[in-house]
Motif scaffolding. Structure first.
Motif, short mmCIF file in Angstrom:
data_model
loop_
_atom_site.label_atom_id
_atom_site.label_comp_id
_atom_site.label_asym_id
_atom_site.label_seq_id
_atom_site.Cartn_x
_atom_site.Cartn_y
_atom_site.Cartn_z
N MET A 47 0.84 -1.20 0.00
CA MET A 47 0.00 0.00 0.00
C MET A 47 0.87 1.25 0.00
N SER A 48 0.42 2.30 -0.69
CA SER A 48 1.18 3.55 -0.70
C SER A 48 0.68 4.45 0.41
N GLU A 49 1.51 5.40 0.75
CA GLU A 49 1.13 6.35 1.80
C GLU A 49 -0.01 7.24 1.31
N ALA A 50 -0.93 7.58 2.21
CA ALA A 50 -2.01 8.51 1.85
C ALA A 50 -1.41 9.89 1.67
N THR A 51 -1.82 10.59 0.60
CA THR A 51 -1.30 11.93 0.39
C THR A 51 -2.09 12.92 1.23
N VAL A 52 -1.38 13.86 1.76
CA VAL A 52 -2.00 14.88 2.59
C VAL A 52 -2.09 16.16 1.77
N ALA A 53 -3.26 16.78 1.79
CA ALA A 53 -3.46 18.02 1.04
C ALA A 53 -2.60 19.12 1.62
N ASP A 54 -2.05 19.95 0.75
CA ASP A 54 -1.24 21.09 1.18
C ASP A 54 -2.20 22.20 1.61
N THR A 55 -2.20 22.51 2.89
CA THR A 55 -3.14 23.50 3.40
C THR A 55 -2.47 24.80 3.80
N ARG A 56 -1.24 25.00 3.32
CA ARG A 56 -0.57 26.27 3.65
C ARG A 56 -1.25 27.41 2.91
N ARG A 57 -1.23 28.60 3.51
CA ARG A 57 -1.82 29.78 2.87
C ARG A 57 -0.98 30.22 1.68
N LEU A 58 -1.67 30.74 0.69
CA LEU A 58 -0.96 31.34 -0.43
C LEU A 58 -0.32 32.64 0.02
N ASN A 59 0.84 32.92 -0.51
CA ASN A 59 1.47 34.20 -0.18
C ASN A 59 0.78 35.30 -0.95
N SER A 60 0.31 36.29 -0.25
CA SER A 60 -0.34 37.42 -0.93
C SER A 60 0.29 38.70 -0.42
N LYS A 61 0.25 39.70 -1.30
CA LYS A 61 0.86 40.97 -0.89
C LYS A 61 -0.06 41.67 0.09
N PRO A 62 0.51 42.40 1.01
CA PRO A 62 -0.33 43.14 1.97
C PRO A 62 -1.17 44.19 1.25
N GLN A 63 -2.38 44.38 1.71
CA GLN A 63 -3.29 45.33 1.08
C GLN A 63 -3.03 46.72 1.64
N ASP A 64 -2.92 47.70 0.73
CA ASP A 64 -2.77 49.08 1.19
C ASP A 64 -4.09 49.82 1.03
N LEU A 65 -4.15 51.07 1.43
CA LEU A 65 -5.40 51.83 1.38
C LEU A 65 -5.95 51.98 -0.04
N THR A 66 -5.06 52.13 -1.02
CA THR A 66 -5.52 52.27 -2.41
C THR A 66 -6.25 51.01 -2.85
N ASP A 67 -5.70 49.84 -2.49
CA ASP A 67 -6.37 48.59 -2.85
C ASP A 67 -7.70 48.44 -2.12
N ALA A 68 -7.68 48.76 -0.83
CA ALA A 68 -8.86 48.56 0.00
C ALA A 68 -10.02 49.48 -0.38
N TYR A 69 -9.72 50.73 -0.72
CA TYR A 69 -10.78 51.71 -0.97
C TYR A 69 -10.85 52.18 -2.42
N GLY A 70 -10.06 51.59 -3.29
CA GLY A 70 -10.08 51.95 -4.70
C GLY A 70 -11.27 51.31 -5.39
N PRO A 71 -11.45 51.59 -6.67
CA PRO A 71 -12.56 50.98 -7.41
C PRO A 71 -12.35 49.47 -7.50
N PRO A 72 -13.43 48.70 -7.47
CA PRO A 72 -13.29 47.26 -7.58
C PRO A 72 -12.76 46.88 -8.96
N SER A 73 -12.09 45.75 -9.05
CA SER A 73 -11.50 45.35 -10.33
C SER A 73 -12.59 45.14 -11.38
N ASN A 74 -13.65 44.44 -11.05
CA ASN A 74 -14.78 44.26 -11.96
C ASN A 74 -16.05 44.52 -11.19
#
Length: 161
Positions: A1-28
Motif C-alpha cells: 500500500m502507498s502512503e495517503a497523500t496529505v493536502a497542502d493547506t498552507r496559505r498562499l502568499n499574498s501581498k499586503p493590502q494598502d489603502l488604495t487597494d482597500a478603498y479603490g474601485p473594484p476590479s470588476n
C-alpha cells in the motif's frame, strides 16, 4: 500500500493590502438599479415604467453607463428570450398579480404604491441575477435590454460580437 497523500493547506502568499487597494474601485463591477417607477396613461392604457440604470467596467458591455425606461412586459420579453436561446436557468419574475387587475376593487390594484414598490424590488433582483451570470452577459437581448433606448423585438437572437 502507498502512503495517503496529505493536502497542502498552507496559505498562499499574498501581498499586503494598502489603502488604495482597500478603498479603490473594484476590479470588476456591475451595478444595476431599478428605480423611479412612473405610472402613465389612464384606464386600460395605464401602465408603470421603471428606470433601469447600469454602471459597469466589464469589457463585454459597450457602454459603461446607461439608463433606460422599461415596463414589466419588457422584463417578460427578456426572460422569454433568455429561456429560448440561452443555456442558463432563468430566475422567475415577480408575479403578474392577476387578482389586483380585477375590476371594482376598493384600491388602486396594480397601481397601488406598495405593490409598485414590491414589484420594483423583485424586478431589480431579477435583472441583477441575470446580468451577473457570465453566460447571460454574452446574450444580445440582455445588452439591448440594458443599453438601448428601445427594444427591437425583431432582432436576430444570438451572442454579442
Amino acid at each position: 500500500m502507498s502512503e495517503a497523500t496529505v493536502a497542502d493547506t498552507r496559505r498562499l502568499n499574498s501581498k499586503p493590502q494598502d489603502l488604495t487597494d482597500a478603498y479603490g474601485p473594484p476590479s470588476n463591477f456591475l451595478e444595476i438599479d431599478v428605480y423611479d417607477p412612473q405610472t402613465i396613461g389612464v384606464g386600460r392604457n395605464r401602465f408603470t415604467t421603471y428606470e433601469v440604470r447600469m454602471r459597469t467596467n466589464l469589457p463585454i458591455f459597450k457602454l459603461k453607463e446607461s439608463c433606460v425606461r422599461r415596463r414589466y412586459s419588457d422584463f417578460e420579453w427578456l426572460k422569454n428570450e433568455l429561456e429560448r436561446d440561452s443555456k442558463i436557468v432563468v430566475p422567475p419574475l415577480p408575479g403578474k398579480a392577476l387578482k389586483r387587475q380585477l375590476p371594482f376593487r376598493g384600491d388602486e390594484g396594480i397601481f397601488e404604491e406598495s405593490f409598485i414598490e414590491e414589484r420594483r424590488v423583485g424586478l431589480e433582483q431579477f435583472i441583477n441575477r441575470i446580468a451577473g451570470h457570465p453566460l447571460a452577459q454574452n446574450e444580445r437581448c440582455l445588452h439591448m435590454f440594458l443599453q438601448e433606448e428601445s427594444i427591437d423585438r425583431n432582432y436576430i437572437p444570438g451572442k454579442r460580437q
